[in-house]
Structures are given as C-alpha cells and as structure tokens.
Scaffold this motif. Sequence first.
Motif, short mmCIF file in Angstrom:
data_model
loop_
_atom_site.label_atom_id
_atom_site.label_comp_id
_atom_site.label_asym_id
_atom_site.label_seq_id
_atom_site.Cartn_x
_atom_site.Cartn_y
_atom_site.Cartn_z
N GLU A 505 -5.73 -8.03 -7.79
CA GLU A 505 -5.84 -8.46 -6.40
C GLU A 505 -6.65 -7.48 -5.55
N GLY A 506 -7.16 -6.41 -6.15
CA GLY A 506 -7.93 -5.43 -5.41
C GLY A 506 -7.09 -4.36 -4.76
N GLU A 507 -5.78 -4.41 -4.93
CA GLU A 507 -4.89 -3.38 -4.39
C GLU A 507 -5.04 -2.11 -5.22
N MET A 508 -4.91 -0.96 -4.54
CA MET A 508 -5.27 0.29 -5.22
C MET A 508 -4.21 1.38 -5.04
N LEU A 509 -4.16 2.25 -6.03
CA LEU A 509 -3.53 3.57 -5.91
C LEU A 509 -4.68 4.56 -5.80
N MET A 510 -4.77 5.26 -4.64
CA MET A 510 -5.92 6.14 -4.45
C MET A 510 -5.56 7.26 -3.47
N LEU A 511 -6.33 8.31 -3.54
CA LEU A 511 -6.15 9.47 -2.68
C LEU A 511 -6.93 9.25 -1.39
N ILE A 512 -6.22 9.25 -0.25
CA ILE A 512 -6.85 9.13 1.07
C ILE A 512 -6.53 10.42 1.84
N GLY A 513 -7.55 11.20 2.04
CA GLY A 513 -7.32 12.52 2.62
C GLY A 513 -6.55 13.38 1.64
N ASN A 514 -5.41 13.86 2.05
CA ASN A 514 -4.56 14.67 1.17
C ASN A 514 -3.36 13.90 0.63
N GLU A 515 -3.34 12.59 0.87
CA GLU A 515 -2.17 11.80 0.50
C GLU A 515 -2.55 10.69 -0.48
N TRP A 516 -1.72 10.52 -1.50
CA TRP A 516 -1.87 9.38 -2.40
C TRP A 516 -1.22 8.16 -1.75
N VAL A 517 -1.96 7.09 -1.70
CA VAL A 517 -1.48 5.84 -1.11
C VAL A 517 -1.36 4.79 -2.22
N ASN A 518 -0.16 4.23 -2.34
CA ASN A 518 0.10 3.25 -3.40
C ASN A 518 0.22 1.86 -2.79
N ASN A 519 -0.89 1.12 -2.77
CA ASN A 519 -0.87 -0.27 -2.32
C ASN A 519 -0.58 -1.25 -3.45
N ILE A 520 -0.54 -0.74 -4.68
CA ILE A 520 -0.19 -1.60 -5.82
C ILE A 520 1.30 -1.87 -5.84
N GLY A 521 2.07 -0.84 -5.49
CA GLY A 521 3.52 -0.96 -5.63
C GLY A 521 3.91 -0.78 -7.09
N ASP A 522 4.51 -1.79 -7.67
CA ASP A 522 4.93 -1.73 -9.06
C ASP A 522 3.86 -2.33 -9.97
N MET A 523 3.56 -1.61 -11.04
CA MET A 523 2.73 -2.18 -12.10
C MET A 523 3.56 -3.20 -12.87
N GLN A 524 2.91 -4.22 -13.43
CA GLN A 524 3.61 -5.35 -14.04
C GLN A 524 3.20 -5.54 -15.50
N PRO A 525 4.18 -5.91 -16.37
CA PRO A 525 3.83 -6.29 -17.74
C PRO A 525 2.80 -7.43 -17.75
N LYS A 526 1.93 -7.41 -18.73
CA LYS A 526 0.86 -8.39 -18.96
C LYS A 526 -0.34 -8.19 -18.05
N GLU A 527 -0.21 -7.32 -17.01
CA GLU A 527 -1.34 -7.04 -16.14
C GLU A 527 -2.16 -5.89 -16.70
N GLY A 528 -3.48 -5.99 -16.57
CA GLY A 528 -4.36 -4.88 -16.88
C GLY A 528 -4.79 -4.20 -15.58
N TYR A 529 -5.34 -2.99 -15.71
CA TYR A 529 -5.70 -2.21 -14.53
C TYR A 529 -7.03 -1.51 -14.74
#
Length: 543
Positions: A505-529
């Motif tokens: 869906e384009g949601e990301m886990l990424m570093l913004i400034g000095n903070e990691w931001v998790n917009n993915i939430g939980d990773m799911q079985p059967k999903e690739g990344y």
Amino acid sequence: MKLKSKILFIVLLSSFVLIASKKLYRSEYFLSIHANSMRITDIELDGDNDIVIEHGTLFKDKFYTSENVAITIVENTGYGDFIIKNEKTFDHLTIGILTMPVNSDNYNDIITTHNSKIRVYFNDGEGNFNEYEHFDLNNEARMTDIANGDINGDGLQDIVIISQDDQIWGILYNDGNGGFTEPEYYQLGTPLTGVACGDINGDGRDDIVVGGFYTNVFFSYESGFEWQEYAFMFREFYIMDFDNDGDNDIICQRWFLTQRLGIFENKGGQNLEIHYYQFEEFSGQLSCSDLNGDSLPELIFSSDPIRIYRNLGSYELSEPIEFEIETHGGGPSIYGGDMEGNGYNDLVVLIDKLEIIPNLYIYFHDGMYDFFEYPTIKIQNYLSLPGYHFHSSRILPFDPNMTSILDTIMNGELGFVRNSQGEMLQKVGDEWVNGIGDWQTTEGYLFYLNDTANFDIVGTYIDPQTPIALEEGYQFISFLPGQPMNAMQAFYEVLYSLEFVRNSEGEMLMLIGNEWVNNIGDMQPKEGYLVKMYTGDTLVYPD
C-alpha cells in the motif's frame, strides 16, 4: 498438536461409512473387524499413497461368512485426507494380502489367498476392483503367508506362498497376460514361519527367504534355485538395503524370542554376515521404514509404548524413541509410508479387534521424529485484487517452479511476477516465459494482476528464524513468522543498515530526522516487502 486431542465424528455402524459435519483431516478411522494386515500403495497412480487392508487372522474361521468384509480400500484424496472407498467380501478366511500389477496396465491389483485358491481383484485404473479371478493352488495345505517378487527376472511380479503345517513353499509365475502358471511346490521338511522376496545377490532376479528352524535363502538362477541355510529360528523378514551400500540386506526377528533381532549384512554373492541385537524390553512385531529420509531404514516395534530405533549407519542403532499410541487393548501392526506427500514416512497403525473401534490410525511425521494427529503439510491461500502487490510465503513448496505454483491464474488474471533481480514470469506473445525459475521462500515478489486472483502454495513451513541475506540497495523480502509482527520489532536488529521498508500500500517504516516512523504497523503473513539497505546485513525475525 502432538497426539493429544480426539477428533469427533459420527459412525454409521451398519455400513462403516464415515460421516462428518465438515471436511476435516483425520487420523483415526473405523473399519470392519479383524483389520489384520495392509499394503501401502498408489492405487490410482495419482502420486498419493493409498491403503489396502486385509481382514482375517489365522484360527478365526468360525467368525467368517460370505458377508464378512475381507478387504477394505482406503483412498488418499490428497495431503493426508482419506476416505473408505470400497469393501470386498470373501466367502473364506483370507490369509495375507499383496498389491502388484498382475496384467500389463501397470496398475496395482489386489491379491489375497485362502487355503485352496488365490483371488486377484483387477484394478480398472480408477481405483475400482469390480472384476476378480481365481487361481487354483492345486493343494489342500493350509497356506499361512504370501509374498511377491520378480523371481525369474522377466519384469513381472510372481507370487510365493508357504504352508507352516505342511512344511512346503510354492511359486506361481506371472504369465504376463493377467494370469499365472500352475504352482510349483518345494518341500522344506520343517515348519515354515515367514516368507519375503528380494534380489540379494544382485543378479536382477529376486530371491526367496523362507523362515523355519533355519533362515533359508533360495537364490534364483536361470538353471533353478540354489538353497542356502543361514542362522536359525527367525520368523519376520524384511529385504532392504539397511546400510545404504547398494545391495539388499535381510532384517529378521527371532521366532518366539521377540527381544532378539538379526540383520544379515550382504557381503556379496551368497555371503551373508549376521549382526545380532538383544533388547531388554519386549519388542513386539517388527516393521522397517526410512523415517527421516536418509536412506537408512529405522526399526519400529509394536510394543507398548512403540519403540523406534534410529539407524545410525554401520549397523549401529540409537537408544529407543518411545511413542504412545491408542491400541484399545489390541495388538497393533505398524507400517511406514508417506501418506501426506511431505517426503517423510508416517506411521500407519492397524489394530486387530473383534469389536467396532477406531482400528486404523495415521500418525503424521515431520521428519524430526515428532508425530501428529494432523498432516504436517501446510497450504497458504492467496486472494488478491487487481493491481500491484508484494507477496511472499513461509512455505517451502513441494513443487517450487513458478509456473507450477501460479498455473491456476495464468489464464488472464496474472499480468506478471518480478523478483529483486528484475527477472520475470511474464507472457511473451502467446507463451509464458519463466525467467525467475523457482519460488524462493526467503524472497518476496512483485505481482501485477489484471483481475482478482486466487492461488495456493502447498508444502511445509520454513523455520521462521531462517536468516534472510539483505544486500545493499533494493530487494523484495519474505515475511516468515506465522503471526503479525510490529515492523519496528521485526527490523530492530538491522536498523543501522536499513534505509526503509515499504508494503504493497506504499506505507513505510523509515527514519525521519532522528526518529523511526512506522506507518506499516504490523507486518502480515503472505505479504512481501520492499527493503532498501545502506549496507548489507542479515535479518532474523525475532522468536
């Protein structure tokens, strides 16, 4: 779950038909009484092992009429699910059962015997056995065991029979046209206890082992049989390559003293060297099967509890692995065969009782000597909408070829599949071209779908802590755990090497400034990344 829970279903006792409220994988089945012996074989040549069961034991003739079930055919409908397909009656007590091609169609037929005749049920190619034929044994002796092998080396399976009381053994040669020659009999002069067939001297002709006061081996040559006597008083025989050296050895159990075992090591020609084994506990009936797929067959004894002795090679055995099973007070017979198609032999247990009980049990094996009530085969189902998706699997596919896995959606639903290297499964003109090859369980894949698609991946689960190599730059990776996991938790150990993780869906886990931001939430079985790495690293999902 390991052998804990019971599976409940209704049994219609009048016809022994299984009825269940929904389709379940089961490990216990109700058969007719006197389920005495079996053969595990592929009846329909569909790649799945089925079970053929003989009902009848010696000295129980008084229980038998023309209405008694003599043979039950239990069909494997796939991945360890079985149905009772057919039952056959015989107007006499049956003694032993064989499955082998009698005619030239290569389908396994069913052979059983009474005192004076052999009955052959012919397989119609769909697992039905409506036609049968009798072959006269021309002898009034009470036959007590039966075996098969290619005794004269013509590529056809012949039948060997023995009579304990009359101290004779005989052979019926397959004529290649669905019939047999007149039986030829040989007098041994001592009570006979068992028979087995197999090529011992490596000349392409199966030899015959007959038990009695001695272990009698009749080596088959074009000129006739050559009789050799070896160590005495063994009864049950298995002819197989016990030490994986390319020739057949003979595993045998002592007559009356079931704590004693002998294995004849094949030294070439007619030279057999015996290894003796003494067990402290009552060992019960012997069975042999390669359980862990290393080409070294294990020894399995139907004691209480069941004991499995691992074959360590060089004729060394492990300490026993004990395994509790349900016997209902009956004497179990144990057989080995891959009943679910995962590459490991399972344990199939038959219980001979005069009462209506669950008398067929299947214990599914994961290859690590753990046995389960349910098949170890796993299926992941994928239902995807049109558009782009990242997919992965935590299953090691039995058939990993991309086109085999996705065959059901290659008629319009699938646009293409792409891996991290840019290789693709795609349609070029009218032909699908598989540039990826096999599905790799630690990798993820980019799918483009033209329409809603539904497909399955069938195999066994991979260890969720399997290391995933992360290369510098972009790649698609798999999510291996069976339950959702917070993306920050999943990548915590590689954050210093990680630039970002992105889902479908384009949601990301990424570093913004000095903070990691998790917009993915939980990773799911059967999903690739999609992962981008600053430097290479290794990802192991937390336990």
